[in-house]
Design a protein around this motif. Sequence first.
Motif, PDB file in Angstrom:
ATOM      1  N   PHE A  88      43.174  41.983  34.066  1.00  0.00           N
ATOM      2  CA  PHE A  88      44.230  41.395  33.242  1.00  0.00           C
ATOM      3  C   PHE A  88      45.469  41.048  34.058  1.00  0.00           C
ATOM      4  CE2 PHE A  88      41.730  43.548  30.019  1.00  0.00           C
ATOM      5  CZ  PHE A  88      41.683  42.588  29.031  1.00  0.00           C
ATOM      6  N   PHE A  89      45.398  41.237  35.349  1.00  0.00           N
ATOM      7  CA  PHE A  89      46.534  40.942  36.214  1.00  0.00           C
ATOM      8  C   PHE A  89      46.185  39.819  37.184  1.00  0.00           C
ATOM      9  CE2 PHE A  89      46.868  45.202  34.583  1.00  0.00           C
ATOM     10  CZ  PHE A  89      48.135  45.177  34.042  1.00  0.00           C
ATOM     11  N   ASP A  90      45.223  39.028  36.785  1.00  0.00           N
ATOM     12  CA  ASP A  90      44.787  37.865  37.549  1.00  0.00           C
ATOM     13  C   ASP A  90      45.917  36.848  37.584  1.00  0.00           C
ATOM     14  OD1 ASP A  90      42.382  36.285  38.651  1.00  0.00           O
ATOM     15  OD2 ASP A  90      43.219  34.933  37.155  1.00  0.00           O
ATOM     16  N   ARG A  91      46.162  36.276  38.721  1.00  0.00           N
ATOM     17  CA  ARG A  91      47.266  35.317  38.860  1.00  0.00           C
ATOM     18  C   ARG A  91      46.765  33.885  39.037  1.00  0.00           C
ATOM     19  NH1 ARG A  91      49.781  38.175  36.162  1.00  0.00           N
ATOM     20  NH2 ARG A  91      50.902  39.960  36.945  1.00  0.00           N
ATOM     21  N   SER A  92      45.572  33.621  38.542  1.00  0.00           N
ATOM     22  CA  SER A  92      45.064  32.258  38.592  1.00  0.00           C
ATOM     23  C   SER A  92      45.831  31.375  37.620  1.00  0.00           C
ATOM     24  CB  SER A  92      43.578  32.230  38.223  1.00  0.00           C
ATOM     25  OG  SER A  92      42.818  32.952  39.155  1.00  0.00           O
ATOM     26  N   VAL A  93      45.818  30.087  37.890  1.00  0.00           N
ATOM     27  CA  VAL A  93      46.417  29.116  36.985  1.00  0.00           C
ATOM     28  C   VAL A  93      45.347  28.728  35.971  1.00  0.00           C
ATOM     29  CG1 VAL A  93      47.382  26.796  36.802  1.00  0.00           C
ATOM     30  CG2 VAL A  93      48.056  28.298  38.691  1.00  0.00           C
ATOM     31  N   ALA A  94      45.685  28.832  34.682  1.00  0.00           N
ATOM     32  CA  ALA A  94      44.733  28.560  33.612  1.00  0.00           C
ATOM     33  C   ALA A  94      44.971  27.173  33.031  1.00  0.00           C
ATOM     34  CB  ALA A  94      44.846  29.617  32.529  1.00  0.00           C
ATOM     35  N   LEU A 107      39.397  27.924  28.883  1.00  0.00           N
ATOM     36  CA  LEU A 107      40.236  27.840  30.070  1.00  0.00           C
ATOM     37  C   LEU A 107      39.386  27.611  31.304  1.00  0.00           C
ATOM     38  CD1 LEU A 107      42.520  30.966  29.483  1.00  0.00           C
ATOM     39  CD2 LEU A 107      42.990  28.596  28.858  1.00  0.00           C
ATOM     40  N   THR A 108      39.947  26.891  32.250  1.00  0.00           N
ATOM     41  CA  THR A 108      39.388  26.783  33.588  1.00  0.00           C
ATOM     42  C   THR A 108      40.432  27.375  34.513  1.00  0.00           C
ATOM     43  OG1 THR A 108      38.181  24.768  33.029  1.00  0.00           O
ATOM     44  CG2 THR A 108      38.550  25.213  35.372  1.00  0.00           C
ATOM     45  N   LEU A 109      40.021  28.348  35.318  1.00  0.00           N
ATOM     46  CA  LEU A 109      40.958  29.024  36.204  1.00  0.00           C
ATOM     47  C   LEU A 109      40.907  28.447  37.609  1.00  0.00           C
ATOM     48  CD1 LEU A 109      40.434  32.764  35.174  1.00  0.00           C
ATOM     49  CD2 LEU A 109      42.026  31.083  34.240  1.00  0.00           C
ATOM     50  N   PHE A 110      42.089  28.312  38.195  1.00  0.00           N
ATOM     51  CA  PHE A 110      42.224  27.862  39.574  1.00  0.00           C
ATOM     52  C   PHE A 110      42.976  28.941  40.336  1.00  0.00           C
ATOM     53  CE2 PHE A 110      41.802  23.959  37.161  1.00  0.00           C
ATOM     54  CZ  PHE A 110      40.908  23.224  37.930  1.00  0.00           C
ATOM     55  N   ILE A 159      52.680  37.902  28.232  1.00  0.00           N
ATOM     56  CA  ILE A 159      51.386  37.219  28.215  1.00  0.00           C
ATOM     57  C   ILE A 159      50.518  37.800  29.324  1.00  0.00           C
ATOM     58  CG2 ILE A 159      50.207  35.001  28.489  1.00  0.00           C
ATOM     59  CD1 ILE A 159      52.824  33.685  27.435  1.00  0.00           C
ATOM     60  N   TYR A 160      49.312  38.242  28.947  1.00  0.00           N
ATOM     61  CA  TYR A 160      48.351  38.789  29.898  1.00  0.00           C
ATOM     62  C   TYR A 160      47.116  37.895  29.904  1.00  0.00           C
ATOM     63  CZ  TYR A 160      51.072  43.077  30.039  1.00  0.00           C
ATOM     64  OH  TYR A 160      52.075  43.990  30.226  1.00  0.00           O
ATOM     65  N   GLN A 161      46.719  37.491  31.081  1.00  0.00           N
ATOM     66  CA  GLN A 161      45.569  36.601  31.233  1.00  0.00           C
ATOM     67  C   GLN A 161      44.427  37.352  31.904  1.00  0.00           C
ATOM     68  OE1 GLN A 161      46.269  32.609  32.869  1.00  0.00           O
ATOM     69  NE2 GLN A 161      44.805  33.165  34.455  1.00  0.00           N
ATOM     70  N   ALA A 162      43.277  37.325  31.292  1.00  0.00           N
ATOM     71  CA  ALA A 162      42.091  37.951  31.868  1.00  0.00           C
ATOM     72  C   ALA A 162      41.428  36.992  32.850  1.00  0.00           C
ATOM     73  CB  ALA A 162      41.109  38.332  30.771  1.00  0.00           C
TER      74      ALA A 162
END
Length: 164
Positions: free
Chosen positions: A95-101, A108-111, A16-19
């Motif tokens: 794409f390697f962001d480590r925020s919590v989605a 999504l809201t990223l933290f 899983i990759y998160q932008a």
Amino acid sequence: MYVEFQQLPAHARVWIYQANRAFNEQENNFVQSYLKQAVQDWNAHGAPLAGSFQIRYNQIIVIAVDEKHNAASGCSIDASTGWFKDLAFQLGIDFFDRSVALVQEDSLTLFPLLGVKQAVADGQISSESFIATPQVNDLADFKANWPSKAKDSWLKKYFVAASV
């Protein structure tokens, strides 16, 4: 070799990759076209991999491969990581962001990772909030448990009741 995502077996391996932000329509179309070709050509030491992808919330990409067809190797996994480095360069997206989605309806809201504890304390994330967890065991786990409730994810440590 590209296969339709819904045709992959439950045991398929998943990444899983998160932008760091949502794709606009043009970017979404570009990512789909790019990944369809990349997965079509994906191989492990010359053996084709039966893989697919899915874009969720215009921001998360799920890559899956049926390893009973051919197993992904370190080189093939590195190649797939390279796709996201290339897409990042072309689109200006991390794409390697480590925020919590936090999943809220269709977005999504990223933290920031270091701000999660405070977001829980402030009530922005509750134990019942749905979180787009970055790892799953396999496609069956993804389909059954993703996104996860915060209390069932690695965030559960923030919801442990204090004992007296």
